[in-house]
Design an enzyme around this catalytic site. Sequence first.
Site, PDB file in Angstrom:
ATOM      1  N   THR A 203       0.871  -1.185   0.000  1.00 19.43           N
ATOM      2  CA  THR A 203       0.000   0.000   0.000  1.00 19.43           C
ATOM      3  C   THR A 203       0.899   1.222   0.000  1.00 19.43           C
ATOM      4  O   THR A 203       2.056   1.134   0.386  1.00 19.43           O
ATOM      5  CB  THR A 203      -0.836  -0.001   1.312  1.00 19.43           C
ATOM      6  N   ASP A 234      -8.097  -2.095   4.990  1.00 17.69           N
ATOM      7  CA  ASP A 234      -8.167  -0.878   5.820  1.00 17.69           C
ATOM      8  C   ASP A 234      -8.041   0.402   5.016  1.00 17.69           C
ATOM      9  O   ASP A 234      -8.492   1.466   5.457  1.00 17.69           O
ATOM     10  CB  ASP A 234      -7.053  -0.922   6.875  1.00 17.69           C
TER      11      ASP A 234
HETATM   12  N1  GLY Z   1      -3.314  -2.430   3.964  1.00 17.64           N
HETATM   13  C1  GLY Z   1      -3.811  -2.815   2.726  1.00 17.64           C
HETATM   14  C2  GLY Z   1      -4.810  -3.907   2.764  1.00 17.64           C
HETATM   15  O1  GLY Z   1      -4.830  -4.684   3.698  1.00 17.64           O
HETATM   16  O2  GLY Z   1      -5.589  -4.002   1.837  1.00 17.64           O
END
Ligand code: GLY
Length: 353
Positions: A203, A234
């Site tokens: 991410t 998230d």
């Molecule tokens: N932090 C990125 C996801 O879990 O989609």
Amino acid sequence: MSDVSRRGFLQSAAVVAASGGVVPAIAKATSGTNKRGPLVISSANGLRATEKAASMIRGGADTLDAVIAGVNIVEEDPDDMSVGYGGLPNEDGVVELDSCCMHGPTADAGAVASLRNIKTPSKVARLVMRRTDHVLIVGEGALRFARAHGFEETNLLTDKARRVWLKWKERHSDRDDWIAPANEVDPKKQADSLAGHPQTYGTITCCALNEKSEISGVTTTSGLSYKIPGRVGDSPIIGAGLFVDNEVGACGSTGRGEAVIKICGSHTVVEAMRHGMDPEAACLHALKRMANHTKLPRLLKKNGKPAFDVKFYAISKDGKFGGAAIWSGAKFSVYSDGENRLEDAAFLYERGA
Ligand code: GLY
């Protein structure tokens, strides 16, 4: 919060840290205070984003426009397989993107989830914020909204990402009809061919503070590789993958989204800063809570520690910054005092422990 209760909060946080094996302010970790010009923090893949956002803020751009322009570089980069165009797809081989943004001065937010065919979900999230009365639009609705605003549609699955996905598809089970090439059926060769392509949660997040003390942030991702279609992590959840409070600071996250959602991660970090912790201590505080809230055996190593990683990246309104991860070895990008660089993140546990 009164001074007395604030002191109590800080003391109890220190006790938690001391009793739970947290190692705050690890010797090699770097946190700091920005003294002049913009302050921008991002994940390790965001060095170009911090540079771009800082240069736009120096030129007078709004902090939200600056961080979005920063992460757009990575969203459009086919070589980053964790974000935007070129991101790893879901289990069906389709790339689905998640993003959210928050603008501190107006306390406003926008988000999209499971968005297909659009390279820059962060720009669509900003339009949800500016051009609708909603905060989060998902799936087909998000794509139709993007189309209505003239976004160009693209097949986001690059050949490189398709080949990695195909490898995963052919090798993740010997009880289906997908067969790996004959020269790789030897289990050793098969393991080697999968090395470097584990499931990932990669991410990019980016938060910025300008000299008027305005703060904004954005998080954007292709999410968990090979996920069940429609799975949302998230990154598009306000309070989980990102939280901005213009009176306090901002935090974004990367890593296992399911764990971040369960503790409202970025909101937890910002609330800890509101109660007096500096950014690095606040990130460690949230990670410790996450570790304590991880109970399912399948998510734990034999020694009881989390079998996954999460990282938080935070800035405070008074110009402090810091990042922390569950496991050692993480870095973060920061632009402060006119210098753009990678720094070591603090951590809860030494890798291998
Ligand atoms: N932090 C990125 C996801 O879990 O989609």
